[in-house]
Design an enzyme around this catalytic site. Sequence first.
Site, PDB file in Angstrom:
ATOM      1  N   LYS A  37       0.816  -1.216   0.000  1.00  0.00           N
ATOM      2  CA  LYS A  37       0.000   0.000   0.000  1.00  0.00           C
ATOM      3  C   LYS A  37       0.860   1.283   0.000  1.00  0.00           C
ATOM      4  O   LYS A  37       2.065   1.228   0.256  1.00  0.00           O
ATOM      5  CB  LYS A  37      -0.921  -0.038   1.223  1.00  0.00           C
ATOM      6  CG  LYS A  37      -1.967  -1.162   1.186  1.00  0.00           C
ATOM      7  CD  LYS A  37      -2.852  -1.106   2.434  1.00  0.00           C
ATOM      8  CE  LYS A  37      -3.984  -2.105   2.371  1.00  0.00           C
ATOM      9  NZ  LYS A  37      -4.844  -2.017   3.581  1.00  0.00           N
ATOM     10  N   TYR A  77     -12.652  -2.082  -3.004  1.00  0.00           N
ATOM     11  CA  TYR A  77     -13.086  -2.149  -1.605  1.00  0.00           C
ATOM     12  C   TYR A  77     -14.606  -2.019  -1.452  1.00  0.00           C
ATOM     13  O   TYR A  77     -15.093  -1.639  -0.375  1.00  0.00           O
ATOM     14  CB  TYR A  77     -12.368  -1.079  -0.782  1.00  0.00           C
ATOM     15  CG  TYR A  77     -10.961  -1.482  -0.356  1.00  0.00           C
ATOM     16  CD1 TYR A  77     -10.752  -2.597   0.473  1.00  0.00           C
ATOM     17  CD2 TYR A  77      -9.841  -0.759  -0.757  1.00  0.00           C
ATOM     18  CE1 TYR A  77      -9.468  -2.972   0.874  1.00  0.00           C
ATOM     19  CE2 TYR A  77      -8.552  -1.132  -0.352  1.00  0.00           C
ATOM     20  CZ  TYR A  77      -8.378  -2.235   0.454  1.00  0.00           C
ATOM     21  OH  TYR A  77      -7.113  -2.606   0.862  1.00  0.00           O
ATOM     22  N   PHE A  85     -15.103   3.898   7.627  1.00  0.00           N
ATOM     23  CA  PHE A  85     -13.737   4.207   7.176  1.00  0.00           C
ATOM     24  C   PHE A  85     -13.584   4.182   5.655  1.00  0.00           C
ATOM     25  O   PHE A  85     -12.512   4.439   5.125  1.00  0.00           O
ATOM     26  CB  PHE A  85     -12.734   3.242   7.819  1.00  0.00           C
ATOM     27  CG  PHE A  85     -12.977   1.776   7.526  1.00  0.00           C
ATOM     28  CD1 PHE A  85     -12.544   1.199   6.333  1.00  0.00           C
ATOM     29  CD2 PHE A  85     -13.625   0.962   8.460  1.00  0.00           C
ATOM     30  CE1 PHE A  85     -12.757  -0.151   6.074  1.00  0.00           C
ATOM     31  CE2 PHE A  85     -13.854  -0.383   8.207  1.00  0.00           C
ATOM     32  CZ  PHE A  85     -13.408  -0.944   7.003  1.00  0.00           C
ATOM     33  N   ARG A 113      -2.063 -14.181   5.011  1.00  0.00           N
ATOM     34  CA  ARG A 113      -2.759 -13.458   6.077  1.00  0.00           C
ATOM     35  C   ARG A 113      -1.975 -13.557   7.393  1.00  0.00           C
ATOM     36  O   ARG A 113      -1.923 -12.606   8.171  1.00  0.00           O
ATOM     37  CB  ARG A 113      -4.186 -14.012   6.275  1.00  0.00           C
ATOM     38  CG  ARG A 113      -5.133 -13.829   5.093  1.00  0.00           C
ATOM     39  CD  ARG A 113      -5.558 -12.411   4.854  1.00  0.00           C
ATOM     40  NE  ARG A 113      -6.146 -11.760   6.001  1.00  0.00           N
ATOM     41  CZ  ARG A 113      -6.796 -10.595   5.957  1.00  0.00           C
ATOM     42  NH1 ARG A 113      -6.935  -9.944   4.800  1.00  0.00           N
ATOM     43  NH2 ARG A 113      -7.284 -10.054   7.040  1.00  0.00           N
ATOM     44  N   THR A 119      -5.206  -6.654  11.086  1.00  0.00           N
ATOM     45  CA  THR A 119      -5.531  -5.383  10.408  1.00  0.00           C
ATOM     46  C   THR A 119      -5.021  -4.189  11.217  1.00  0.00           C
ATOM     47  O   THR A 119      -4.400  -3.281  10.678  1.00  0.00           O
ATOM     48  CB  THR A 119      -7.070  -5.270  10.238  1.00  0.00           C
ATOM     49  OG1 THR A 119      -7.543  -6.467   9.605  1.00  0.00           O
ATOM     50  CG2 THR A 119      -7.433  -4.055   9.410  1.00  0.00           C
ATOM     51  N   ARG A 130       2.712  -6.208   9.392  1.00  0.00           N
ATOM     52  CA  ARG A 130       2.017  -5.051   9.960  1.00  0.00           C
ATOM     53  C   ARG A 130       2.570  -4.647  11.317  1.00  0.00           C
ATOM     54  O   ARG A 130       2.630  -3.454  11.642  1.00  0.00           O
ATOM     55  CB  ARG A 130       0.513  -5.341  10.010  1.00  0.00           C
ATOM     56  CG  ARG A 130      -0.132  -5.221   8.615  1.00  0.00           C
ATOM     57  CD  ARG A 130      -1.501  -5.814   8.571  1.00  0.00           C
ATOM     58  NE  ARG A 130      -2.280  -5.381   7.404  1.00  0.00           N
ATOM     59  CZ  ARG A 130      -3.463  -5.873   7.086  1.00  0.00           C
ATOM     60  NH1 ARG A 130      -4.021  -6.812   7.847  1.00  0.00           N
ATOM     61  NH2 ARG A 130      -4.104  -5.447   6.023  1.00  0.00           N
TER      62      ARG A 130
END
Length: 167
Positions: A37, A77, A85, A113, A119, A130
């Site tokens: 991202k 999305y 959000f 994942r 998340t 992350r």
Amino acid sequence: MKGALKYTIYKISILIITIFLVSKYMDRDEYTLSIIKPDATSRNLTSEINEYFINNGLRVVEQKATTLTRAQAEEFYAEHKARPFYNDLVEYMISGPVVVQILSGKDAIAKNREIMGATNPANAIPGTIREKFAESVERNSVHGSDSAESAKREISFFFNYDEVTNK
Ligand code: UDP
Ligand code: MG
């Protein structure tokens, strides 16, 4: 040879062939869509993030840098359209370049994942992408398909699915 014996041998052969085909099918590689991202591309983290995939047994079989259009981000999305959000997420996803990629390997969807982590980076376990790189629950460095259906849809969003998965 007696008919009954011949028939038994025939049945056993069919069984062996079936077991062989089923095990081959179950062993096949999976494909999943990953996106590095904008928060990560802006910090030049693509190579470091790719090392996480490679070190955990996934292969990067396709990869391209692109900047999403608003329409693309909104459609990608769409499942989150009703969430509070959503608008911020779309703005963020078009705020800079992304790297869209296909990862492959055994259980690639679930494995990716795991490698990504939760998340919200506050909940991501040590050793995940992350936990290491995400700046916030929104700017969380990577996207990964969450199921076989999502993987097929998301890969097809950016690539020719059959061309890639039949290689
Ligand atoms: N997101 C956000 N706020 C939230 C939840 C999600 O900004 O409270 C963003 C975040 O970038 C996340 C993306 O929306 O990666 C998609 O959310 P999802 O629940 O599908 O999380 P993911 O599958 O990416 O872990
Ligand atoms: Mg998701």
